[in-house]
Design a protein around this motif. Structure first.
Motif, PDB file in Angstrom:
ATOM      1  N   ASP A 114      41.184  21.990  73.081  1.00 15.69           N
ATOM      2  CA  ASP A 114      40.953  20.803  72.277  1.00 15.69           C
ATOM      3  C   ASP A 114      41.900  19.720  72.829  1.00 15.69           C
ATOM      4  N   ASP A 116      43.145  16.226  70.952  1.00 12.05           N
ATOM      5  CA  ASP A 116      44.092  15.623  69.985  1.00 12.05           C
ATOM      6  C   ASP A 116      44.836  16.700  69.198  1.00 12.05           C
ATOM      7  N   GLY A 117      46.133  16.622  69.177  1.00 13.43           N
ATOM      8  CA  GLY A 117      46.930  17.588  68.422  1.00 13.43           C
ATOM      9  C   GLY A 117      47.134  18.898  69.168  1.00 13.43           C
ATOM     10  N   THR A 118      46.490  19.021  70.319  1.00 15.74           N
ATOM     11  CA  THR A 118      46.625  20.234  71.130  1.00 15.74           C
ATOM     12  C   THR A 118      47.282  19.880  72.463  1.00 15.74           C
ATOM     13  N   ASP A 305      43.612  22.720  67.176  1.00 13.85           N
ATOM     14  CA  ASP A 305      44.424  22.525  65.969  1.00 13.85           C
ATOM     15  C   ASP A 305      43.638  22.138  64.740  1.00 13.85           C
ATOM     16  N   ASP A 306      42.341  21.937  64.884  1.00 14.68           N
ATOM     17  CA  ASP A 306      41.629  21.302  63.783  1.00 14.68           C
ATOM     18  C   ASP A 306      40.592  22.227  63.165  1.00 14.68           C
ATOM     19  N   ASP A 309      37.716  23.313  65.262  1.00 21.12           N
ATOM     20  CA  ASP A 309      37.988  24.350  66.261  1.00 21.12           C
ATOM     21  C   ASP A 309      37.705  25.745  65.710  1.00 21.12           C
TER      22      ASP A 309
HETATM   23 MG   LIG Z   1      42.474  18.442  67.572  1.00 25.03          MG
END
Ligand SMILES: [Mg+2]
Length: 364
Positions: A114, A116-118, A305-306, A309
């Motif tokens: 992923d 964003d955030g990963t 992270d979401d 996912d």
């Molecule tokens: Mg993400």
């Protein structure tokens, strides 16, 4: 009310979803949410907060609660007993690295990431979610040894602009826009992959984007990002007291578009076609394209992270192959097997993966 739009929150403990109407019977469209990985049946009706069922103002409260719950920094202990228990269930992928790699021996590892955030930190302005040069280097090195795909909610062109590595596969718009690498690295499988299962929705998405831009005017901090097959309404910079108003305006627009559904991620409301396609379907498609559709010699690793996912984590569990790694500092209900705390740990994991592969190569 015939609108099948649903809200799916980032945490299962929060109001998981608010169904605002019936379902579309067309076979193309999810019959509907019922077949979605976020199956409404996962949440028994008596667990729904009264506020959702009562409608009106109360329904709005449910929305705002769900939006609030999508903030990873609220009401959660990062170090408490709950976290310790969760870490036992979902150990750090770094802590059990050797164990993971022993499962990878003699198998082709395929990496799904992923964005964003990963690979990048979650930032106030989504346009500035840049990845660190060291992270790019780590991903580049991983792709030298393993087929590697970026699977993001963002549109493919945008995520490519952030990552800028032509040797990767990219699955944008939650997997609804897939393209293979422009440079050839791996011999097996089809490099010229192109898959757009929701192509027919493009004119509708463009239209709704225009309408949303107009509708959210006047709400400070709200923005709409056109991710081609997914429209993202960001509320990261919106005052909490205005979240209800924003949700109402978005829902108001979608009343006229029953073939679109509303889901919720981290500080974002997302509008997507209600086709049966998600990040899980995307990784199945990619594994097939790579020539590993029915192979026992593949070990897919998915890091994300979401909530979206989870579809991919679920697919790996179902296949009994590989594993998901959830990036989270806080305990979350997840189908992932392992965890990592934040993007810096993801980078370290990728670096170790490369070092492991090089060591294996040296010993043969
Ligand atoms: Mg993400």
């Amino acid at each position: 009310m015939t609108n099948p739009n649903a809200v799916i929150s980032d945490t299962q403990s929060a109001i998981a979803m608010a169904i605002t109407g019936g379902v579309n019977n067309s076979s193309l469209f999810s019959p509907s949410i019922a077949n979605s990985p976020y199956n409404i049946n996962l949440f028994s009706r008596n667990k729904f907060p009264k506020s959702i069922e009562n409608g009106g103002m109360a329904k709005n409260v449910a929305w705002v609660d769900a939006m609030r719950a999508s903030s990873p920094t609220r009401n959660h202990s990062e170090d408490g007993e709950e976290k310790k228990g969760w870490m036992v269930k979902h150990p750090s992928a770094l802590g059990v690295f050797e164990e993971i790699m022993s499962a990878a021996k003699m198998k082709q590892v395929v990496i799904f990431l992923d964005y964003d955030g990963t690979l990048s930190p979650i930032v106030e302005n989504p346009e500035q979610a840049y990845m660190a040069p060291e992270m790019r280097e780590a991903v580049k090195n991983v792709a030298k040894y393993f087929p590697t795909a970026i699977v993001s909610g963002r549109c493919r062109a945008k995520v490519y602009n952030f990552v800028r590595l032509s040797e990767l596969y990219y699955a944008g718009s939650h997997g609804m826009d897939i393209k293979g690498p422009s440079s050839r690295k791996h011999q097996k499988g089809n490099q010229n992959v192109l898959c757009q299962p929701a192509k027919e929705f493009l004119p509708m998405m463009t239209e709704v984007h225009e309408i949303l831009l107009e509708k959210i005017k006047g709400i400070d901090g709200a923005s709409v990002e056109n991710n081609k097959f997914c429209l993202s309404v960001h509320f990261r910079c919106v005052e909490e007291e205005n979240w209800g108003d924003l949700a109402d305006r978005v829902k108001g627009v979608l009343k006229d578009y029953p073939k679109l559904r509303l889901t919720q991620g981290r500080k974002v409301l997302e509008i997507r076609p209600t086709i049966k396609w998600d990040k899980g379907k995307a990784i199945e498609f990619l594994l097939e394209s790579l020539g590993y559709g029915n192979s026992k010699d593949v070990l897919p690793i998915y890091i994300g992270d979401d909530r979206t996912d989870e579809d991919a984590f679920k697919v790996l569990r179902k296949r009994g192959q590989g594993f998901g790694i959830l990036v989270s500092k806080i305990p979350k209900e997840t189908q992932a097997v392992y965890s990592l705390q934040e993007p810096s740990e993801v980078m370290y994991f990728l670096q170790r993966l490369v070092a492991w592969k090089r060591a294996v190569a040296r010993n043969h």
